[in-house]
Design a protein around this motif. Sequence first.
Motif, PDB file in Angstrom:
ATOM      1  N   LYS A   1       0.354  -1.409   4.944  1.00  9.02           N
ATOM      2  CA  LYS A   1       1.182  -0.583   5.828  1.00  9.02           C
ATOM      3  C   LYS A   1       2.661  -0.930   5.661  1.00  9.02           C
ATOM      4  CE  LYS A   1       1.561   1.735  10.021  1.00  9.02           C
ATOM      5  NZ  LYS A   1       2.518   2.692   9.526  1.00  9.02           N
ATOM      6  N   LYS A   2       2.948  -2.208   5.520  1.00  9.08           N
ATOM      7  CA  LYS A   2       4.337  -2.638   5.337  1.00  9.08           C
ATOM      8  C   LYS A   2       4.908  -2.074   4.035  1.00  9.08           C
ATOM      9  CE  LYS A   2       7.155  -6.798   5.390  1.00  9.08           C
ATOM     10  NZ  LYS A   2       7.160  -8.248   5.459  1.00  9.08           N
ATOM     11  N   ILE A   3       4.116  -2.088   2.969  1.00 12.49           N
ATOM     12  CA  ILE A   3       4.577  -1.538   1.685  1.00 12.49           C
ATOM     13  C   ILE A   3       4.834  -0.037   1.814  1.00 12.49           C
ATOM     14  CG2 ILE A   3       3.818  -0.993  -0.667  1.00 12.49           C
ATOM     15  CD1 ILE A   3       2.519  -3.804  -0.710  1.00 12.49           C
ATOM     16  N   ILE A   4       3.939   0.668   2.493  1.00 13.35           N
ATOM     17  CA  ILE A   4       4.091   2.117   2.671  1.00 13.35           C
ATOM     18  C   ILE A   4       5.320   2.431   3.523  1.00 13.35           C
ATOM     19  CG2 ILE A   4       3.071   4.157   3.759  1.00 13.35           C
ATOM     20  CD1 ILE A   4       0.301   2.935   2.958  1.00 13.35           C
ATOM     21  N   ASP A   5       5.491   1.702   4.612  1.00 15.91           N
ATOM     22  CA  ASP A   5       6.571   1.996   5.563  1.00 15.91           C
ATOM     23  C   ASP A   5       7.960   1.582   5.089  1.00 15.91           C
ATOM     24  OD1 ASP A   5       4.721   3.072   7.256  1.00 15.91           O
ATOM     25  OD2 ASP A   5       4.644   1.334   8.601  1.00 15.91           O
ATOM     26  N   HIS A   6       8.052   0.673   4.127  1.00 16.36           N
ATOM     27  CA  HIS A   6       9.359   0.160   3.709  1.00 16.36           C
ATOM     28  C   HIS A   6       9.746   0.597   2.302  1.00 16.36           C
ATOM     29  CE1 HIS A   6       8.342  -2.513   7.088  1.00 16.36           C
ATOM     30  NE2 HIS A   6       9.628  -2.397   7.330  1.00 16.36           N
ATOM     31  N   GLN A   7       9.330   1.791   1.920  1.00 17.58           N
ATOM     32  CA  GLN A   7       9.725   2.302   0.615  1.00 17.58           C
ATOM     33  C   GLN A   7      11.249   2.456   0.566  1.00 17.58           C
ATOM     34  OE1 GLN A   7       7.334   5.557  -0.977  1.00 17.58           O
ATOM     35  NE2 GLN A   7       5.936   5.225   0.724  1.00 17.58           N
ATOM     36  N   ILE A   8      11.784   2.353  -0.623  1.00 16.63           N
ATOM     37  CA  ILE A   8      13.230   2.399  -0.814  1.00 16.63           C
ATOM     38  C   ILE A   8      13.720   3.844  -0.712  1.00 16.63           C
ATOM     39  CG2 ILE A   8      15.128   1.742  -2.350  1.00 16.63           C
ATOM     40  CD1 ILE A   8      13.161  -0.563  -1.406  1.00 16.63           C
ATOM     41  N   ASP A   9      14.728   4.075   0.130  1.00 15.03           N
ATOM     42  CA  ASP A   9      15.330   5.393   0.265  1.00 15.03           C
ATOM     43  C   ASP A   9      16.580   5.410  -0.615  1.00 15.03           C
ATOM     44  OD1 ASP A   9      15.935   7.940   1.096  1.00 15.03           O
ATOM     45  OD2 ASP A   9      16.950   7.266   2.916  1.00 15.03           O
ATOM     46  N   SER A  10      16.447   6.020  -1.793  1.00 13.46           N
ATOM     47  CA  SER A  10      17.574   6.019  -2.728  1.00 13.46           C
ATOM     48  C   SER A  10      17.474   7.237  -3.640  1.00 13.46           C
ATOM     49  CB  SER A  10      17.556   4.738  -3.570  1.00 13.46           C
ATOM     50  OG  SER A  10      16.487   4.773  -4.493  1.00 13.46           O
TER      51      SER A  10
END
Length: 168
Positions: A14-23
Amino acid sequence: MNLIEKLGGYEKAKKIIDHQIDSEFQTEFFDVDGNYYANDYGKLLIYKNKQWVNFGAADIDIFSITDLENEAIQYRHQHNLYEAGDKVVVVEGMNLTIEQMRKIVDEAPAIANFYIPGKAGYTRMGSVLLDGAISLNDLRAAIADHDRTDYVSDIRNHISPMTIVQGD
């Protein structure tokens, strides 16, 4: 072993899914250490020190973010975990996920018209309705409605069906 198990549990997934890079690059991949990767026209990039840099050849397993998102949804439904935005159907006080509805309909005998929760049985009972019985036709209709839903994973790549295209 599925992706969630490889990562050590649902919370890390869940942490990996929720903290994707916004760029400027869309995060497409990750590794078990939680590093993010993107594809830049065939070149693999890794996100390090708050920037995307070329990732040289290495023997490392990377996994698809989309695959992880799909496995996380299945995991939540299998373990009755619900989050904001999850779709459920309430039938006379009973909450059913789309997967549970599909299972009930798929396992129903051809002659059955109703599912009886609690007894985990089916009946063909014509006009006499047992208390709490669920119409299989209602479940089929709910599944069809769900399958018609337009999911937009990236609004930047979505054009509304109401968009009017003007000619010259």
